[in-house]
Design an enzyme around this catalytic site. Structure first.
Site, PDB file in Angstrom:
ATOM      1  N   CYS A 148       5.663  -3.383  16.219  1.00 14.80           N
ATOM      2  CA  CYS A 148       6.178  -2.028  16.417  1.00 14.80           C
ATOM      3  C   CYS A 148       5.622  -1.426  17.693  1.00 14.80           C
ATOM      4  CB  CYS A 148       5.800  -1.162  15.228  1.00 14.80           C
ATOM      5  SG  CYS A 148       4.040  -1.168  14.910  1.00 14.80           S
ATOM      6  N   GLY A 207      13.810   4.159   7.375  1.00 14.62           N
ATOM      7  CA  GLY A 207      12.878   5.289   7.226  1.00 14.62           C
ATOM      8  C   GLY A 207      13.617   6.585   6.905  1.00 14.62           C
ATOM      9  N   GLY A 237       8.588   0.370   8.697  1.00 14.09           N
ATOM     10  CA  GLY A 237       9.826  -0.380   8.913  1.00 14.09           C
ATOM     11  C   GLY A 237      10.679   0.287   9.972  1.00 14.09           C
ATOM     12  N   SER A 238      11.988   0.057   9.880  1.00  9.43           N
ATOM     13  CA  SER A 238      12.880   0.522  10.942  1.00  9.43           C
ATOM     14  C   SER A 238      13.222   2.009  10.770  1.00  9.43           C
ATOM     15  CB  SER A 238      14.158  -0.312  10.930  1.00  9.43           C
ATOM     16  OG  SER A 238      14.784  -0.156   9.683  1.00  9.43           O
ATOM     17  N   ASN A 272       6.594  -8.314   9.790  1.00 11.00           N
ATOM     18  CA  ASN A 272       5.945  -8.812  11.018  1.00 11.00           C
ATOM     19  C   ASN A 272       4.426  -8.985  10.900  1.00 11.00           C
ATOM     20  OD1 ASN A 272       5.756  -6.031  10.915  1.00 11.00           O
ATOM     21  ND2 ASN A 272       5.822  -5.785  13.132  1.00 11.00           N
ATOM     22  N   GLU A 281      -2.165   6.247   9.826  1.00 15.92           N
ATOM     23  CA  GLU A 281      -2.891   5.229   9.070  1.00 15.92           C
ATOM     24  C   GLU A 281      -4.159   4.906   9.844  1.00 15.92           C
ATOM     25  OE1 GLU A 281      -0.785   2.784   6.381  1.00 15.92           O
ATOM     26  OE2 GLU A 281       0.732   2.503   7.932  1.00 15.92           O
ATOM     27  N   GLU A 294       5.979   5.007   9.245  1.00 12.20           N
ATOM     28  CA  GLU A 294       5.532   4.211  10.395  1.00 12.20           C
ATOM     29  C   GLU A 294       6.745   3.442  10.883  1.00 12.20           C
ATOM     30  OE1 GLU A 294       2.810   4.212  11.942  1.00 12.20           O
ATOM     31  OE2 GLU A 294       1.157   4.667  10.591  1.00 12.20           O
TER      32      GLU A 294
HETATM   33  P1  NAD Z   1      13.329  -2.663   7.575  1.00  9.30           P
HETATM   34  O1  NAD Z   1      13.383  -1.189   7.652  1.00  9.30           O
HETATM   35  O2  NAD Z   1      14.601  -3.414   7.514  1.00  9.30           O
HETATM   36  O3  NAD Z   1      12.497  -3.135   6.293  1.00  9.30           O
HETATM   37  C1  NAD Z   1      11.185  -2.700   6.062  1.00  9.30           C
HETATM   38  C2  NAD Z   1      10.910  -2.713   4.573  1.00  9.30           C
HETATM   39  O4  NAD Z   1      11.751  -1.750   3.951  1.00  9.30           O
HETATM   40  C3  NAD Z   1      11.206  -4.042   3.880  1.00  9.30           C
HETATM   41  O5  NAD Z   1      10.250  -4.258   2.868  1.00  9.30           O
HETATM   42  C4  NAD Z   1      12.573  -3.784   3.252  1.00  9.30           C
HETATM   43  O6  NAD Z   1      12.836  -4.594   2.134  1.00  9.30           O
HETATM   44  C5  NAD Z   1      12.427  -2.341   2.851  1.00  9.30           C
HETATM   45  N1  NAD Z   1      13.682  -1.609   2.654  1.00  9.30           N
HETATM   46  C6  NAD Z   1      14.898  -1.864   3.196  1.00  9.30           C
HETATM   47  N2  NAD Z   1      15.799  -0.955   2.765  1.00  9.30           N
HETATM   48  C7  NAD Z   1      15.129  -0.113   1.935  1.00  9.30           C
HETATM   49  C8  NAD Z   1      15.514   1.043   1.206  1.00  9.30           C
HETATM   50  N3  NAD Z   1      16.754   1.523   1.236  1.00  9.30           N
HETATM   51  N4  NAD Z   1      14.558   1.683   0.490  1.00  9.30           N
HETATM   52  C9  NAD Z   1      13.287   1.233   0.464  1.00  9.30           C
HETATM   53  N5  NAD Z   1      12.876   0.135   1.122  1.00  9.30           N
HETATM   54  C10 NAD Z   1      13.791  -0.525   1.863  1.00  9.30           C
HETATM   55  O7  NAD Z   1      12.439  -3.124   8.802  1.00  9.30           O
HETATM   56  P2  NAD Z   1      12.113  -4.608   9.253  1.00  9.30           P
HETATM   57  O8  NAD Z   1      13.266  -5.122  10.037  1.00  9.30           O
HETATM   58  O9  NAD Z   1      11.619  -5.394   8.105  1.00  9.30           O
HETATM   59  O10 NAD Z   1      10.848  -4.364  10.201  1.00  9.30           O
HETATM   60  C11 NAD Z   1      10.976  -4.131  11.550  1.00  9.30           C
HETATM   61  C12 NAD Z   1      10.849  -2.660  11.864  1.00  9.30           C
HETATM   62  O11 NAD Z   1       9.603  -2.151  11.355  1.00  9.30           O
HETATM   63  C13 NAD Z   1      10.820  -2.404  13.343  1.00  9.30           C
HETATM   64  O12 NAD Z   1      11.604  -1.272  13.645  1.00  9.30           O
HETATM   65  C14 NAD Z   1       9.346  -2.106  13.623  1.00  9.30           C
HETATM   66  O13 NAD Z   1       9.110  -1.356  14.766  1.00  9.30           O
HETATM   67  C15 NAD Z   1       8.934  -1.402  12.382  1.00  9.30           C
HETATM   68  N6  NAD Z   1       7.476  -1.478  12.205  1.00  9.30           N
HETATM   69  C16 NAD Z   1       6.712  -0.344  12.392  1.00  9.30           C
HETATM   70  C17 NAD Z   1       5.327  -0.391  12.293  1.00  9.30           C
HETATM   71  C18 NAD Z   1       4.452   0.830  12.514  1.00  9.30           C
HETATM   72  O14 NAD Z   1       3.287   0.798  12.143  1.00  9.30           O
HETATM   73  N7  NAD Z   1       4.954   1.905  13.104  1.00  9.30           N
HETATM   74  C19 NAD Z   1       4.707  -1.605  11.993  1.00  9.30           C
HETATM   75  C20 NAD Z   1       5.504  -2.734  11.812  1.00  9.30           C
HETATM   76  C21 NAD Z   1       6.900  -2.661  11.922  1.00  9.30           C
END
Ligand code: NAD
Length: 502
Positions: free
Chosen positions: A301, A250, A245-246, A169, A478, A267
């Site tokens: 997020c 996480g 990420g999600s 995002n 961060e 995060e």
């Molecule tokens: P996601 O968890 O699907 O992917 C995030 C990243 O993790 C990608 O690079 C993906 O390739 C990688 N990934 C996926 N599976 C993995 C694994 N098993 N091991 C290591 N890496 C892996 O999330 P998304 O759909 O890309 O992003 C959206 C989510 O991110 C939302 O929940 C959003 O709230 C969150 N987000 C949080 C913040 C914050 O600062 N808190 C900022 C931006 C997005």
């Protein structure tokens, strides 16, 4: 639009992309294809079409990148003079701004957001490098009062090799906000950008190289989470993971980190309340709410995805909000309207499921509610900006992160209930309040469980302000000077000086 920008936008519309975009891993100072030769495609969300192929990494590519990053630490990046690291980061900041237009267009093509937002993100990335450039030579330790016969002090040592897993995002600015403090603290880096948005992390590689960063200090492995992300976070030579990420991913990253006792920052997601009290300045609150949920089509997020509003102004406020929402202009990110597409077909389908559930349950949709199929808007993945009014607090629209342009409205009778509803979530990333009552503003800040509180300006603050989550939004911080602490480890030294020099 300035000439340099409009020429590149024209090129992107004419050819579907801009020239010379990097599309291979960046390892040990060079662009390299995957060991397996495998590639995958990245799509322009505004057209729904693939616009570039890029290397799809696996264990072997991760191993090479981690080994380059480890060697870079052995070569002395962590021991380099802080002022020299500082100069590299300042040059990187300036070079990011020199490449502003190309970076912003690449970002919009890759993730879909309106060009103006991408320009803001690139400036934000430059600012992150500038901010941490100034911090390299200020990471100083303490002395400890042990009495006349002892001398005690602490030093900050770089953690070592750091992994950065980035979502789609805010591809460049999220990369910059964790990479800049890691480099400032003297760490080396392996970035795994999201598979939907690999380009700007690779463009940053070239910029850091031009800025004088030694080879191997910054590496990028592109590819999927399963094939490239998972081996990276499980790698025994990784000393710290920053995962953005999600929640579900996480959790799996945290389990994997546990096997090697690797430090990490998580995060994760949010379902953040933007709380509008009866005594607020209505116009400021209206524009605050619109930005909080519709910027980047709600794919933030920290989006203000729940409007918690006092009954006394509910009707007037939601009427105006619905009118403004229906007037938002929507289209391809490079047309630079108010709302762009969502990032992928898969994500569009996820959001569409929430919309059809809202309709089938007869929820009170006061704006939007549909996926857009009008070809005049674009062939890509567009969703109407949507407001669902009068929701019960346990409704899934109020509890689950939709991560799209969908606002859930919760009506409350008074301030106490507003705080209670704001806290009624598994997440704890951000909470906003609009009020002219100083006392209520600070009671809200005291009583709401979130990593950051915004008063009378949603998304207030910049790189100076620590950012991170509570509850299922994760942990660690961060931004700000706090972030530096994650990338350095304290070593304490205690000495009995009476025995020295005998
Ligand atoms: P996601 O968890 O699907 O992917 C995030 C990243 O993790 C990608 O690079 C993906 O390739 C990688 N990934 C996926 N599976 C993995 C694994 N098993 N091991 C290591 N890496 C892996 O999330 P998304 O759909 O890309 O992003 C959206 C989510 O991110 C939302 O929940 C959003 O709230 C969150 N987000 C949080 C913040 C914050 O600062 N808190 C900022 C931006 C997005």
């Amino acid at each position: 639009m300035p000439e340099k920008l409009s020429k590149l936008v024209k090129e992107a519309f004419d050819t579907g992309r801009i020239s010379n975009l990097p599309n291979k891993h960046f390892i040990d100072g060079k662009l390299v294809a995957s060991e397996s030769g495998t590639e995958m495609e990245s799509f322009d969300p505004g057209t729904g079409k693939a616009f570039i192929s890029f290397s799809s990494g696996e264990q072997a590519d991760v191993d090479k990148a981690v080994s380059a990053a480890k060697q870079a630490m052995a070569n002395g990046w962590g021991q380099s003079l802080p002022v020299n690291r500082s100069r590299v980061l300042y040059r990187a900041s300036a070079l990011i701004l020199e490449n502003l237009e190309r970076l912003a267009i690449a970002e919009t093509l890759d993730c879909g957001k309106p060009l103006n937002e991408s320009l803001g993100d690139v400036r934000g990335a430059a600012r992150a490098f500038e901010y941490y450039a100034g911090s390299c030579d200020k990471l100083q330790g303490d002395t400890f009062p042990l009495g006349p016969n002892h001398h005690g002090y602490s030093i900050h040592e770089p953690i070592g090799v750091t992994a950065h897993i980035v979502p789609w995002n805010f591809p460049l600015s999220t990369t910059a906000r964790s990479v800049a403090p890691a480099l400032a603290a003297g760490c080396s880096v392996v970035v795994k950008p999201a598979e939907q948005t690999p380009i700007t992390a690779l463009m940053l590689a070239d910029i850091l190289k031009q800025a004088g960063l030694p080879r191997g200090v910054y590496n990028v492995v592109t590819g999927t989470g399963t094939n490239a992300g998972a081996p990276l976070v499980a790698h025994p030579d990784i000393d710290h993971i920053t995962f953005t990420g999600s929640v579900n991913t996480g959790i799996s990253v945290m389990k994997s980190a546990a096997d090697n006792v690797t430090r990490l920052i998580l995060e994760l997601g949010g379902k953040s309340p933007i709380t509008v009290l009866g005594d607020c300045d209505i116009d400021s609150a209206l524009s605050g709410v619109l930005g909080a949920i519709f910027e980047n089509a709600g794919q933030i997020c920290s989006a203000g995805s729940r409007l918690v509003i006092e009954r006394s102004i509910h009707e007037e406020f939601t009427e105006k909000l619905a009118l403004s929402t229906k007037a938002l202009t929507i289209g391809h990110g490079l047309k630079d309207l108010q709302l762009g597409p969502v990032n992928s077909q898969q994500h569009l389908e996820r959001i569409a499921e929430y919309l059809s559930d809202a309709k089938s349950r007869g929820l009170d949709i006061i704006a939007g509610g549909n996926v857009i199929t009008d070809p005049r808007v674009g062939a890509g993945w567009f969703v109407e900006p949507t407001i669902i009014d009068n929701l019960q607090r346990n409704d899934r629209m109020c509890q689950e992160e939709i991560f799209g342009p969908v606002l859930a409205v919760q009506v409350v009778d008074d301030f106490a209930e507003a705080v209670d509803v704001a806290n009624d979530s598994d997440f704890g990333l951000v909470a906003g309040v609009y009020t002219s009552n100083f006392s209520k503003a600070h009671q809200f800040a005291r009583d709401v469980n979130a990593g950051q509180i915004y008063v009378n300006e949603y998304f207030a603050g910049g790189i100076e302000v620590p950012f991170g989550g509570n509850k299922k939004s994760g942990f660690g911080r961060e931004k700000g000077l706090e972030a530096l602490k994650s990338y350095s480890k304290i070593k304490s030294v205690a000495t009995n000086i009476s025995l020295l020099n005998k």
